[in-house]
Design an enzyme around this catalytic site. Structure first.
Site: not given
Ligand SMILES: *Cc1c(COP(=O)(O)O)cnc(C)c1O
Length: 402
Positions: A45, A142, A272, A320
């Site tokens: 992802k 979650r 800045y 930036m």
């Molecule tokens: C991102 C994610 C993972 C991977 O988690 P890591 O801690 O990066 O290995 C696994 N399962 C779900 C549902 C995730 O959203």
């Protein structure tokens, strides 16, 4: 397993780039696979955690992963369009999305509510059933169905499976505290997962894939392995459990070249707000990366980069598109290589160091590197740079061409 040695970045002329060493990705996936009997899903992802979706997917599959994990239809379809035909699971969707393209592409879809299984089934047909993984919330609050909803989700999925519209391939959950192995909540989540599996099998579901573990679970919690582990951050070489080392190797090196060098007197304010003031005659070097590229603006005064064989402090605020480093009397010239982070074996900072300096985790440091920074992939097949000059044997008649 010997980790590959460092990427030789010094030869690259690029002004800014993120060098992704696919040899490290292959090493990390093989390392994870060696710790478990379960199948390995490489979680790709967020553009492969910023490393490049398709090259990471291909490398992970070659190195022993058999599944890919993403969160959106767009990511799954990008993989399919690139010719990646491995099993894929995608897990963040509205129930009323049109799932037909995913179903036709043979992508598995997560469902965490009755609305979701019904929504997915609405895009399916008896000739084109959808394959789903039912997600249960075992305590992280979650994604996933809470225990009170779980029997309804399982019932709805079972009915749709009987109707030929769905196939339930997986039951899964996610751990909240696996990266802190001493905490008691992981065992409670595993017990809740067992309860959820019992409900599913009592209803008549027989999911082939039960999966729970993230990277920390895969490496530190063997009881969480079940049939499949989902490895994200470990794939990219970040040790998921603070204080433990499993031999992973960070794959990304973020580097730039100096575009301006200047000598300034003591008492010179920098960037800045002029928050930083030089205390002696010193050399300032301008680095063309900023917060629009993902360099955190909120970094502690301790934040450092690597140039000419040592670390140097960032002087003043990150802008930036650029920031300044104070290199003291180090001889510096335009074009000098500046490494923000890498595997750390030369002494350069790591993504973990940056996470500490900006009060976040290495996941965020890696995934925030922006699209303006070109990615360059070192192929997994490329031999690591050899220490010392290569010793050539004179060719003999029998020596095969290699
Ligand atoms: C991102 C994610 C993972 C991977 O988690 P890591 O801690 O990066 O290995 C696994 N399962 C779900 C549902 C995730 O959203």
């Amino acid at each position: 397993m010997t980790p590959p040695s460092g990427a030789d970045t010094a030869a690259s002329p690029a002004t800014t780039e993120a060098v992704v060493d696919l040899r490290a990705i292959a090493h990390n996936v093989a390392t994870i696979a060696a710790t478990t009997e379960a199948a390995v899903m490489a979680v790709v992802k967020a553009d492969g955690f910023g490393h490049g979706l398709v090259p990471i997917a291909r490398t992970a599959l070659d190195a022993g992963a058999t599944w890919l994990g993403v969160t959106s239809a767009a990511e799954a379809m990008t993989l399919r369009a690139a010719g990646v035909d491995a099993p894929i699971l995608t897990w963040l969707h509205r129930p009323d999305e049109d799932f037909r393209a995913l179903i036709d592409a043979g992508v598995d879809i997560s469902a965490a509510s009755v609305e979701h299984v019904r929504g997915i089934a609405a895009s399916a047909s008896a000739t084109r059933p959808a394959t789903v993984h039912l997600k249960v919330d075992t305590g992280m609050s979650r994604n996933g169905a809470v225990p009170g909803e779980w029997p309804h989700l399982v019932d709805a999925a079972y009915d749709l499976e009987r109707a030929g519209l769905l196939r339930v391939r997986g039951v899964w959950t996610h751990l909240a505290t696996a990266d802190e192995p001493e905490r008691p909540e992981t065992a409670r989540q595993l017990a809740a997962f067992d309860d959820a599996l019992k409900v599913a099998s009592a209803t008549g579901l027989a999911p082939a894939l039960r999966h729970v573990a993230n990277s920390a679970g895969a490496l530190a919690v063997p009881e969480s392995h079940f049939d499949l582990v989902r490895a994200g951050i470990a794939t990219y070489g970040i040790e998921p459990v603070v204080g433990r080392a499993y031999g992973l190797r960070p794959a990304m090196t973020l580097r730039a070249r100096a575009i301006l060098v200047k000598r300034v007197p003591p008492g010179t304010g920098v960037s800045y707000g002029l928050d930083y003031t030089t205390t002696r005659p010193t050399t300032l070097v301008l680095v063309p990366l900023g917060y629009a590229d993902g360099v955190p603006r909120n970094v502690a005064p301790a934040a450092e980069v690597w140039m000419r064989g040592r670390r140097h402090r960032i002087a003043g605020r990150v802008s930036m598109d650029q920031f300044v480093i104070d290199v003291g009397d180090t001889p510096a010239t335009i074009g000098d290589e500046i490494i923000l982070f890498g595997p750390g074996d030369r002494g350069e900072p790591t993504a973990r160091d940056w996470a500490g300096w900006s009060d976040t985790n290495a996941h965020e440091i890696l995934t925030r590197i922006g699209p303006r920074v070109p990615r360059r992939h070192i192929p997994a097949s490329q031999r690591p740079p050899q220490p010392g000059p290569p010793r050539q044997r004179p060719p003999t008649k029998e020596s095969p061409h290699v």
